[in-house]
Design a protein around this motif. Structure first.
Motif, PDB file in Angstrom:
ATOM      1  N   ALA A  57       0.915  -1.194   0.061  1.00 31.44           N
ATOM      2  CA  ALA A  57      -0.130   0.037   0.012  1.00 31.44           C
ATOM      3  C   ALA A  57       0.814   1.189  -0.144  1.00 31.44           C
ATOM      4  CB  ALA A  57      -0.926  -0.017   1.047  1.00 31.44           C
ATOM      5  N   HIS A  58       2.241   1.124   0.459  1.00 29.54           N
ATOM      6  CA  HIS A  58       3.046   2.299   0.404  1.00 29.54           C
ATOM      7  C   HIS A  58       3.892   2.449  -0.699  1.00 29.54           C
ATOM      8  CE1 HIS A  58       2.161   2.424   4.645  1.00 29.54           C
ATOM      9  NE2 HIS A  58       2.689   1.198   4.797  1.00 29.54           N
ATOM     10  N   GLU A  59       3.476   1.906  -1.742  1.00 28.62           N
ATOM     11  CA  GLU A  59       4.169   1.945  -3.224  1.00 28.62           C
ATOM     12  C   GLU A  59       4.120   3.563  -3.857  1.00 28.62           C
ATOM     13  OE1 GLU A  59       4.125   0.511  -7.600  1.00 28.62           O
ATOM     14  OE2 GLU A  59       3.782  -1.215  -6.062  1.00 28.62           O
ATOM     15  N   PRO A  60       2.771   3.979  -3.827  1.00 31.15           N
ATOM     16  CA  PRO A  60       2.510   5.221  -4.399  1.00 31.15           C
ATOM     17  C   PRO A  60       3.447   6.355  -3.802  1.00 31.15           C
ATOM     18  CG  PRO A  60       0.468   4.259  -4.048  1.00 31.15           C
ATOM     19  CD  PRO A  60       1.754   3.430  -3.610  1.00 31.15           C
ATOM     20  N   ALA A  61       3.496   6.325  -2.248  1.00 29.07           N
ATOM     21  CA  ALA A  61       4.313   7.315  -1.612  1.00 29.07           C
ATOM     22  C   ALA A  61       5.889   7.000  -2.089  1.00 29.07           C
ATOM     23  CB  ALA A  61       4.229   7.080   0.002  1.00 29.07           C
ATOM     24  N   LEU A  62       6.501   5.923  -2.033  1.00 28.29           N
ATOM     25  CA  LEU A  62       7.669   5.730  -2.475  1.00 28.29           C
ATOM     26  C   LEU A  62       8.140   5.956  -3.894  1.00 28.29           C
ATOM     27  CD1 LEU A  62       8.323   1.893  -0.980  1.00 28.29           C
ATOM     28  CD2 LEU A  62       9.305   4.089  -0.149  1.00 28.29           C
ATOM     29  N   ARG A  63       7.164   5.878  -4.597  1.00 29.20           N
ATOM     30  CA  ARG A  63       7.261   6.229  -6.143  1.00 29.20           C
ATOM     31  C   ARG A  63       7.365   7.774  -6.108  1.00 29.20           C
ATOM     32  NH1 ARG A  63       6.282   3.962 -11.069  1.00 29.20           N
ATOM     33  NH2 ARG A  63       5.634   2.056  -9.868  1.00 29.20           N
ATOM     34  N   GLU A  64       6.663   8.331  -5.345  1.00 30.19           N
ATOM     35  CA  GLU A  64       6.518   9.872  -5.412  1.00 30.19           C
ATOM     36  C   GLU A  64       8.160  10.201  -4.863  1.00 30.19           C
ATOM     37  OE1 GLU A  64       4.315  13.884  -3.419  1.00 30.19           O
ATOM     38  OE2 GLU A  64       3.550  11.788  -3.149  1.00 30.19           O
ATOM     39  N   LEU A  65       8.564   9.709  -3.827  1.00 30.46           N
ATOM     40  CA  LEU A  65       9.733  10.348  -3.099  1.00 30.46           C
ATOM     41  C   LEU A  65      10.904  10.028  -4.216  1.00 30.46           C
ATOM     42  CD1 LEU A  65      11.510  10.885  -0.782  1.00 30.46           C
ATOM     43  CD2 LEU A  65      11.596   8.605  -0.109  1.00 30.46           C
ATOM     44  N   ILE A  66      11.052   9.093  -4.892  1.00 33.14           N
ATOM     45  CA  ILE A  66      11.996   8.813  -5.805  1.00 33.14           C
ATOM     46  C   ILE A  66      12.064   9.481  -7.044  1.00 33.14           C
ATOM     47  CG2 ILE A  66      13.120   6.915  -7.377  1.00 33.14           C
ATOM     48  CD1 ILE A  66      12.096   4.916  -4.915  1.00 33.14           C
ATOM     49  N   THR A  67      10.911   9.451  -7.770  1.00 34.09           N
ATOM     50  CA  THR A  67      10.924  10.379  -8.727  1.00 34.09           C
ATOM     51  C   THR A  67      11.153  11.737  -8.458  1.00 34.09           C
ATOM     52  OG1 THR A  67       8.273  10.771  -8.425  1.00 34.09           O
ATOM     53  CG2 THR A  67       9.118   8.850 -10.003  1.00 34.09           C
ATOM     54  N   GLY A  68      11.226  12.374  -7.221  1.00 32.71           N
ATOM     55  CA  GLY A  68      11.512  13.774  -7.139  1.00 32.71           C
ATOM     56  C   GLY A  68      13.064  13.877  -6.899  1.00 32.71           C
ATOM     57  N   ARG A  69      13.730  12.958  -7.159  1.00 32.60           N
ATOM     58  CA  ARG A  69      15.157  12.835  -6.878  1.00 32.60           C
ATOM     59  C   ARG A  69      15.961  12.356  -7.894  1.00 32.60           C
ATOM     60  NH1 ARG A  69      16.748  13.315  -1.514  1.00 32.60           N
ATOM     61  NH2 ARG A  69      18.875  13.619  -2.303  1.00 32.60           N
ATOM     62  N   ILE A  70      15.078  11.329  -8.489  1.00 33.65           N
ATOM     63  CA  ILE A  70      16.018  10.650  -9.658  1.00 33.65           C
ATOM     64  C   ILE A  70      15.242  10.904 -10.924  1.00 33.65           C
ATOM     65  CG2 ILE A  70      16.733   8.429 -10.486  1.00 33.65           C
ATOM     66  CD1 ILE A  70      17.137   7.309  -7.803  1.00 33.65           C
ATOM     67  N   LYS A  71      16.118  11.180 -12.147  1.00 33.74           N
ATOM     68  CA  LYS A  71      15.398  11.517 -13.284  1.00 33.74           C
ATOM     69  C   LYS A  71      15.553  10.378 -14.450  1.00 33.74           C
ATOM     70  CE  LYS A  71      14.383  15.526 -11.618  1.00 33.74           C
ATOM     71  NZ  LYS A  71      12.932  15.432 -11.082  1.00 33.74           N
ATOM     72  N   ARG A  72      16.714   9.634 -14.357  1.00 34.36           N
ATOM     73  CA  ARG A  72      16.809   8.590 -15.355  1.00 34.36           C
ATOM     74  C   ARG A  72      17.445   7.437 -14.684  1.00 34.36           C
ATOM     75  NH1 ARG A  72      20.750   9.883 -20.042  1.00 34.36           N
ATOM     76  NH2 ARG A  72      19.949   8.192 -20.736  1.00 34.36           N
ATOM     77  N   GLY A  73      17.197   6.153 -15.252  1.00 36.97           N
ATOM     78  CA  GLY A  73      17.716   4.990 -14.849  1.00 36.97           C
ATOM     79  C   GLY A  73      16.840   3.758 -14.733  1.00 36.97           C
ATOM     80  N   LYS A  74      17.230   2.695 -14.623  1.00 36.63           N
ATOM     81  CA  LYS A  74      16.271   1.688 -14.337  1.00 36.63           C
ATOM     82  C   LYS A  74      16.520   1.291 -13.077  1.00 36.63           C
ATOM     83  CE  LYS A  74      15.234  -3.234 -15.596  1.00 36.63           C
ATOM     84  NZ  LYS A  74      13.723  -2.823 -15.686  1.00 36.63           N
ATOM     85  N   VAL A  75      15.465   1.609 -11.892  1.00 35.13           N
ATOM     86  CA  VAL A  75      15.504   1.697 -10.790  1.00 35.13           C
ATOM     87  C   VAL A  75      14.553   0.485  -9.970  1.00 35.13           C
ATOM     88  CG1 VAL A  75      15.280   3.080  -8.348  1.00 35.13           C
ATOM     89  CG2 VAL A  75      16.091   4.013 -10.722  1.00 35.13           C
TER      90      VAL A  75
END
Length: 305
Positions: A57-75
């Protein structure tokens, strides 16, 4: 700004303060939260998550956190709950056992042939009940921020290493270009002398079949055409401009991977043209050495964000 690589890895574990199983919404004793993030190069940002059932259930919050700091790459993000030994076994509360017994009686009232719950099934349900009732939002966010910071630090260190290698390759390419620059005038002058010698030989054999002026003019015309055909001054000028732009971008830092990739293609085109116009083995060698360096740069640039 620093230069970031798209390659990196970081992980950490967190053991929140625990309460006895089934009390409140804090984790049972011995339960640990583990999270790891790994990334490799990719043309775009490609996020994938592998989360345990309790954390999905916490995937959306993690996704928002990561996309705010990383722009490219297979993560790839992995997170789950961990434990060991007797800590994995959750002791069911009396209230839970009463509830399970009531539900089982109701089911068997309608389905007499239904098998009774086994001890293993009861313990599994107790474990799910404990894990599912815990609020992991804040611990998971704290751990994710820590791991993401470590990942970015690793990507920055790798980016700095790649930037240093690129700077070294730029210097080598400039050196090769300087070696190539004086070769063309030398080749043109050698070819001009060769044409004039051929003209003198032709005049000696023609016995007046052609006027000296016409034969000399033709020899000079052929020499001029040869000079135009092998002239690489324009290619060397464009190559120098591309090298300056690459160096400027590397010094500037930030999200430069895509622009560098385009400039590397342009460098390769100029080196190819230099080789196709080559009229001497030395110029061919320089072109080959350039293409080897440019290919190495391409591999490095493809790892930059």
């Amino acid at each position: 700004m620093p230069v970031y690589s798209m390659t990196g890895y970081a992980s950490a574990q967190h053991s929140p303060a625990a309460t006895p199983a089934g009390e409140g919404n804090r984790p049972p004793a011995g339960m640990r939260l583990g999270l790891e993030i790994r990334s490799v190069n990719s043309r775009f940002l490609d996020l994938s998550f592998r989360l345990s059932e309790e954390l999905r259930a916490h995937e959306p919050a993690l996704r928002e956190l990561i996309t705010g700091r990383i722009k490219r790459g297979k993560v790839e993000v992995r997170a789950g709950l961990e434990g060991s030994g007797a800590e994995v076994v959750r002791e069911p509360t009396v209230r839970m056992l009463q509830r399970l017994g009531s539900v089982q009686d109701t089911v068997r009232g309608w389905l007499p042939d239904a098998p009774a719950l086994s001890v293993a099934e009861i313990l599994r349900l107790a474990s799910t009940e404990d894990g599912g009732s815990v609020d992991w939002s804040e611990p998971l966010q704290q751990l994710a921020r820590q791991v993401l910071g470590d990942l970015l630090a690793a990507r920055e260190r790798e980016g700095a290493r790649l930037a240093t290698m690129l700077q070294g390759h730029l210097q080598q390419l400039r050196s090769l270009a300087e070696q190539a620059r004086p070769l063309v005038p030398q080749l043109v002058e050698q070819q001009r002398q060769r044409f004039l010698e051929r003209w003198k030989e032709a005049m000696a054999l023609s016995e007046g079949a052609a006027t000296p002026e016409a034969a000399q003019d033709r020899a000079l015309t052929e020499a001029t055409a040869f000079a135009i055909r092998i002239d690489v001054a324009e290619e060397l000028t464009r190559l120098a401009a591309h090298l300056e732009e690459i160096e400027r971008l590397v010094n500037k830092g930030g999200e430069i991977g895509k622009r560098l990739d385009f400039l590397i293609q342009e460098l390769h085109r100029e080196a190819n043209t230099l080789g196709s116009k080559s009229a001497a083995m030395e110029l061919t060698r320089i072109s080959v050495d350039m293409k080897v360096l440019i290919e190495q740069m391409r591999e490095q640039v493809q790892n930059l964000e």
